[in-house]
Design a protein around this motif. Structure first.
Motif, PDB file in Angstrom:
ATOM      1  N   GLU A 158       0.445 -11.755   5.557  1.00 33.98           N
ATOM      2  CA  GLU A 158      -1.221 -11.561   5.895  1.00 33.98           C
ATOM      3  C   GLU A 158      -1.261 -10.766   7.773  1.00 33.98           C
ATOM      4  O   GLU A 158      -0.615 -12.559   8.481  1.00 33.98           O
ATOM      5  CB  GLU A 158      -2.355 -12.824   5.713  1.00 33.98           C
ATOM      6  N   THR A 170      -3.660  -7.226   4.384  1.00 35.44           N
ATOM      7  CA  THR A 170      -2.589  -7.813   3.702  1.00 35.44           C
ATOM      8  C   THR A 170      -2.312  -7.045   3.037  1.00 35.44           C
ATOM      9  O   THR A 170      -2.685  -6.238   2.411  1.00 35.44           O
ATOM     10  CB  THR A 170      -3.890  -9.387   3.160  1.00 35.44           C
ATOM     11  N   ALA A 226     -10.080 -13.115   1.644  1.00 35.23           N
ATOM     12  CA  ALA A 226      -9.524 -12.301   2.553  1.00 35.23           C
ATOM     13  C   ALA A 226     -10.716 -11.450   3.622  1.00 35.23           C
ATOM     14  O   ALA A 226     -10.910 -11.128   4.233  1.00 35.23           O
ATOM     15  CB  ALA A 226      -7.942 -11.383   1.892  1.00 35.23           C
TER      16      ALA A 226
END
Length: 506
Positions: A224, A237, A271
């Protein structure tokens, strides 16, 4: 006796392989006369039979551990068959406690336990080791999001999969050092290239409770590069590794892909909520026989151990991302070439730890790279330069050649690399790293460390009994491993330089 046995020289091995005892000629003669070598003083040799063999190092294969019953029968048992945790394999994570367990515990085989139940009792420490469960692993915001998303997807598709647990088992700061030459290339310009790209490396494991014991069936490693990371990696990511083994049970049967897709999309959902804008996924199948995270997968009776074809695996990922688009997690997705074809500078080409493209970029930046040699226009070589040497690094023609070289490579690999544009918050919320603590240990920090440990320790997944045993040992190390202090991006260590890969997941 520490005597070296030369190649093809005879030695004597114990026939039934209940022990790993090997004798030289002299020690074997001593045993035949009723004696006992000093180094075997604590071993009972009277019922062991030995056979002469030539020493062939190339044919030697490590054996699994055996333990001797201390309940009266003195028989030897395979660790796996009797479910005996190999205390010596727990290593530094257990430290002094492991030594105490090894000294205090006595192993009673099932028969001796029935014969003398009062004499057999496990200490609290040993009981705790055998009772370890995946749901005891620490939870976090990411694991909660994945489990909630997984439960919702199962319910929406009228599928049941009992006893599922997903946990983040490693989370640490790392830094990917910039490709050599890029810093110098842009030094002194208004767009200086960074020294490196800090990122958060994470490993996730999914478990299922099968026949009363946990089995690890899915693993994923991600990198990440959040808001703290400089461009061109900011808020990206990278799903660097996926792997699975075929022990997952669903009702109705054959719904493994639904579960795998839900876990990955649950991660992408988390995310997205944290402000990540792009997810990069390598979708090429592995080479036959290669191992990435799990050691010794169960054989697929339908197709042997052949991996998926390129087109089938890509279709599998596209189906996953299409579902993410339906759910509003992914805005759109494309291949790597379409993602970078508009770039005018290699400065804007995203690169990740262990990715395929940094090596090619490094090659392009070499002074005598074939890609930078003069050529005719219109033949994938860029403008004709004239002369024998490439121009200085920041000349427009040279810069064009480098980025065109990266685009050409991207076009060649476009079928192997997908890029998803995530539906990040409109306000551009920064990707935060504060909700998860540092989880670092020698076992799962890097996928090659885990795979190597499993290979050395014979922790396998090729049958359910071994998968149960391996998962028990992994949980023992995870639930005992101490957490490291969290380090800010300014104090990062070099991360996992792994090659992206994926196993057959259908």
């Amino acid at each position: 006796c520490a005597r070296n046995i030369k190649n093809k020289e005879d030695y004597f091995a114990e026939i039934e392989q209940r022990t790993e005892i090997k004798l030289c000629n002299e020690c074997n003669r001593l045993v035949k006369r009723g004696g006992k070598p000093e180094y075997l003083a604590e071993h009972e040799l009277s019922d062991l039979k030995f056979v002469k063999k030539p020493w062939l190092p190339k044919e030697e294969v490590d054996a699994d551990g055996y333990v001797q019953c201390e309940g009266g029968c003195d028989r030897w048992f395979h660790y796996l068959c009797c479910g005996y945790p190999a205390l010596e394999q727990l290593g530094d994570e257990w430290g002094p406690e492991m030594e105490r367990l090894a000294e205090q515990e006595k192993f009673y085989c099932p028969s001796c336990r029935l014969r003398d139940p009062a004499g057999w009792a496990l200490s609290p420490g040993y009981q705790r080791l055998l009772a370890l469960r995946a749901d005891a692993l620490p939870r976090c915001a990411l694991s909660d999001t994945i489990e909630e998303h997984l439960a919702a997807e199962l319910q929406a598709n009228h599928v049941t999969a009992e006893g599922l647990v997903v946990r983040v088992v490693a989370a640490k700061w790392a830094e990917y050092k910039a490709v050599s030459g890029m810093k110098e290339r842009y030094d002194g310009t208004d767009r200086a290239y960074p020294d490196g790209f800090p990122y958060r490396s994470k490993a996730l494991l999914a478990f299922q409770r099968i026949e009363g014991r946990d089995v690890a069936f899915f693993a994923m490693y991600v990198q990440e590069y959040g808001a703290h990371c400089p461009q061109p990696n900011t808020n990206r990511t990278y799903v660097s590794y996926l792997d699975s083994v075929r022990w997952l049970r669903t009702e109705p049967k054959g719904q493994r892909s639904l579960v795998y897709h839900a876990i990955i999309n649950g991660y992408l959902k988390h995310a997205t909520a944290r402000g990540f804008q792009y997810a990069h996924i390598w979708v090429a199948p592995p080479q036959a026989g290669d191992e990435y995270i799990f050691h010794c997968r169960p054989k697929d009776e339908r197709h042997g151990n052949k991996p998926m074809s390129m087109s089938k695996l890509r279709t599998w990922y596209e189906a996953m991302l299409n579902r993410a688009r339906e759910l509003g997690v992914v805005e759109q997705f494309t291949d790597i070439y379409e993602h970078v074809e508009h770039l005018t500078s290699v400065r804007d080409f995203p690169v990740f730890e262990g990715d395929f493209f940094p090596d090619h970029l490094r090659e392009l930046l070499q002074p005598h790279s074939p890609a930078l040699k003069p050529g005719k226009p219109g033949r994938d070589k860029g403008p004709a330069l004239g002369g024998g040497e490439p121009p200085p690094p920041l000349k427009r023609d040279s810069s064009n050649l480098v980025i065109e070289g990266m685009k050409k490579q991207s076009k060649s690999f476009r079928k192997r690399f997908l890029v998803a544009k995530l539906n990040a918050p409109a306000d551009g919320a920064a990707a935060q790293e504060t909700e998860e603590e540092e989880l670092s240990g020698s076992l799962l920090d890097a996928r090659y460390s885990f795979l190597g440990h499993c290979q050395t320790s014979h922790w396998q997944f090729d049958d359910l009994e071994r998968a149960h045993y391996t998962t028990m040992m992994v949980l023992a190390m995870l639930l005992k491993a101490p957490a490291a202090d969290s380090r800010p991006p300014s104090a990062m260590a070099e991360g996992d330089a792994a090659q992206p890969a994926t196993e057959e997941l259908s």
